[in-house]
Design a protein around this motif. Structure first.
Motif, mmCIF file in Angstrom:
data_model
loop_
_atom_site.group_PDB
_atom_site.id
_atom_site.type_symbol
_atom_site.label_atom_id
_atom_site.label_comp_id
_atom_site.label_asym_id
_atom_site.label_seq_id
_atom_site.Cartn_x
_atom_site.Cartn_y
_atom_site.Cartn_z
ATOM 1 N N VAL A 169 0.857 -1.227 0.296
ATOM 2 C CA VAL A 169 0.161 0.074 -0.483
ATOM 3 C C VAL A 169 1.043 1.108 -0.180
ATOM 4 C CG1 VAL A 169 -1.920 -1.408 1.093
ATOM 5 C CG2 VAL A 169 -0.559 0.216 2.926
ATOM 6 N N GLY A 170 0.031 2.025 0.055
ATOM 7 C CA GLY A 170 1.403 3.218 -0.629
ATOM 8 C C GLY A 170 0.467 4.591 0.815
ATOM 9 N N HIS A 171 0.152 5.851 0.436
ATOM 10 C CA HIS A 171 -0.492 6.486 1.568
ATOM 11 C C HIS A 171 -1.367 6.391 2.403
ATOM 12 C CE1 HIS A 171 0.583 10.684 3.653
ATOM 13 N NE2 HIS A 171 -0.946 10.537 3.436
ATOM 14 N N LEU A 172 -2.963 5.888 1.406
ATOM 15 C CA LEU A 172 -3.958 5.810 1.833
ATOM 16 C C LEU A 172 -3.971 4.130 2.181
ATOM 17 C CD1 LEU A 172 -5.871 7.345 -1.381
ATOM 18 C CD2 LEU A 172 -5.069 8.401 0.730
ATOM 19 N N LEU A 173 -2.998 3.660 2.650
ATOM 20 C CA LEU A 173 -3.523 2.282 3.156
ATOM 21 C C LEU A 173 -4.658 2.014 3.883
ATOM 22 C CD1 LEU A 173 -0.515 3.031 6.652
ATOM 23 C CD2 LEU A 173 -1.182 5.342 5.313
ATOM 24 N N HIS A 174 -4.959 3.143 4.400
ATOM 25 C CA HIS A 174 -6.200 3.048 6.027
ATOM 26 C C HIS A 174 -6.639 2.513 4.988
ATOM 27 C CE1 HIS A 174 -5.766 6.847 6.202
ATOM 28 N NE2 HIS A 174 -7.024 6.954 6.156
ATOM 29 N N ILE A 175 -7.285 2.721 3.845
ATOM 30 C CA ILE A 175 -8.235 3.298 3.484
ATOM 31 C C ILE A 175 -8.118 1.787 2.509
ATOM 32 C CG2 ILE A 175 -9.505 3.478 1.250
ATOM 33 C CD1 ILE A 175 -8.524 6.502 2.764
ATOM 34 N N GLU A 176 -7.178 1.303 1.365
ATOM 35 C CA GLU A 176 -6.347 0.519 0.830
ATOM 36 C C GLU A 176 -6.368 -0.985 1.718
ATOM 37 O OE1 GLU A 176 -3.338 0.856 -2.122
ATOM 38 O OE2 GLU A 176 -2.528 2.353 -0.662
ATOM 39 N N ARG A 177 -5.853 -0.656 3.417
ATOM 40 C CA ARG A 177 -6.114 -2.518 3.147
ATOM 41 C C ARG A 177 -5.925 -1.827 4.843
ATOM 42 N NH1 ARG A 177 -1.072 -6.006 3.523
ATOM 43 N NH2 ARG A 177 -3.082 -7.326 4.145
ATOM 44 N N SER A 178 -7.262 -2.056 5.000
ATOM 45 C CA SER A 178 -7.844 -0.951 7.047
ATOM 46 C C SER A 178 -7.342 -2.249 7.797
ATOM 47 C CB SER A 178 -9.153 -0.629 6.664
ATOM 48 O OG SER A 178 -9.854 -1.816 6.682
#
Length: 272
Positions: A245-254
């Motif tokens: 994942v990148g900067h949207l980590l908690h949205i991509e892989r919560s």
């Protein structure tokens, strides 16, 4: 969401669950923590508090400047309203700047700090990041807020625009539309405040609470450099890298982000 008035500012907030309180502070996507807060690792164990900072969504919009320190005052006012003496705090990107400042300014109120890819523009990679964001800034200056937000989210996420939009529409329906509505706050108030925020080695060393630094394995150089800075300067820091994942980590892989945060909180309970 409920509302509270803090120093003539109305803030929207909501609380999910019961247990030790955890305050979540978002950046450009005002509801960005929603997928994370739905994860069982957190939702069944903690009182999860999220709110819209001043200028975002239904919270009070006023002309700037609004400094990081102003958001600290607002957050403490919200905690006072809720009758919460001490709290865990977690922030993402520019929201992590507020979390870090809270830890410095009110150590009596903050038990632990989770920094999800803290945006710190004073590191060397910050200048390059601003240059890369030039097209987004130009689009905003030209009056095209939708294009500006799309370009910026694509840049920070490391995804092409279509893939980024698809992810957000699936995980956070309506979030891009809300970010466009909040574009004046983001480009005109939030980013200038972040650029002026000072968080050097001395400030980092002043954070005495346990700190969890979380970053994605595929993130941009800016946040890799910030993570290295935190490792070198914060006295009590743990690091967790989320694969793929990148900067949207908690949205991509919560889920893995929630599990990492839950393990960190379990190691540092409020009563300790």
């Amino acid at each position: 969401m409920d509302t509270v008035t803090v120093s003539d500012i109305q803030l929207e907030y909501e609380i999910h669950g019961t247990g030790e309180p955890v305050l979540f502070i978002s950046p450009v996507l005002s509801d960005g923590f929603v997928p994370l807060l739905a994860e069982p690792a957190l939702s069944g164990r903690y009182a999860l508090i999220r709110y819209h900072k001043r200028g975002w969504s239904g919270s009070t919009h006023r002309p700037g400047p609004v400094a990081v320190a102003d958001h600290v005052t607002d957050a403490i006012g919200l905690l006072d309203h809720l009758g919460i003496d001490r709290v865990h705090v977690a922030g993402h990107s520019s929201g992590a700047a507020v979390a870090a400042q809270l830890a410095q300014d009110r150590p009596d109120r903050i038990a632990t700090v989770a920094l999800l890819e803290l945006s710190l523009l004073s590191v060397p990679a910050g200048e390059a990041f601003f240059a890369q964001a030039g097209p987004a800034f130009q689009a905003y200056a030209d009056g095209d807020a939708e294009r500006a937000i799309g370009l910026f989210l694509s840049l920070v996420s490391g995804m092409d625009g279509e893939r980024c939009r698809t992810l957000l529409d699936e995980r956070l329906p309506g979030s891009v539309e809300q970010a466009v509505k909040d574009a004046d706050t983001f480009f005109g108030i939030e980013l200038p405040a972040l650029a002026e925020w000072r968080f050097g080695a001395e400030e980092a060393a002043a954070i005495r609470q346990p700190v969890l630094s979380v970053l994605g394995s595929d993130t941009r150089p800016l946040w890799v450099e910030v993570a290295a800075f935190l490792r070198a300067t914060v006295p009590d820091v743990e690091e967790r890298v989320i694969d793929g994942v990148g900067h949207l980590l908690h949205i991509e892989r919560s889920r893995p982000v929630a599990e990492a945060l839950a393990r960190f909180l379990a190691r540092h309970p409020l009563a300790s």
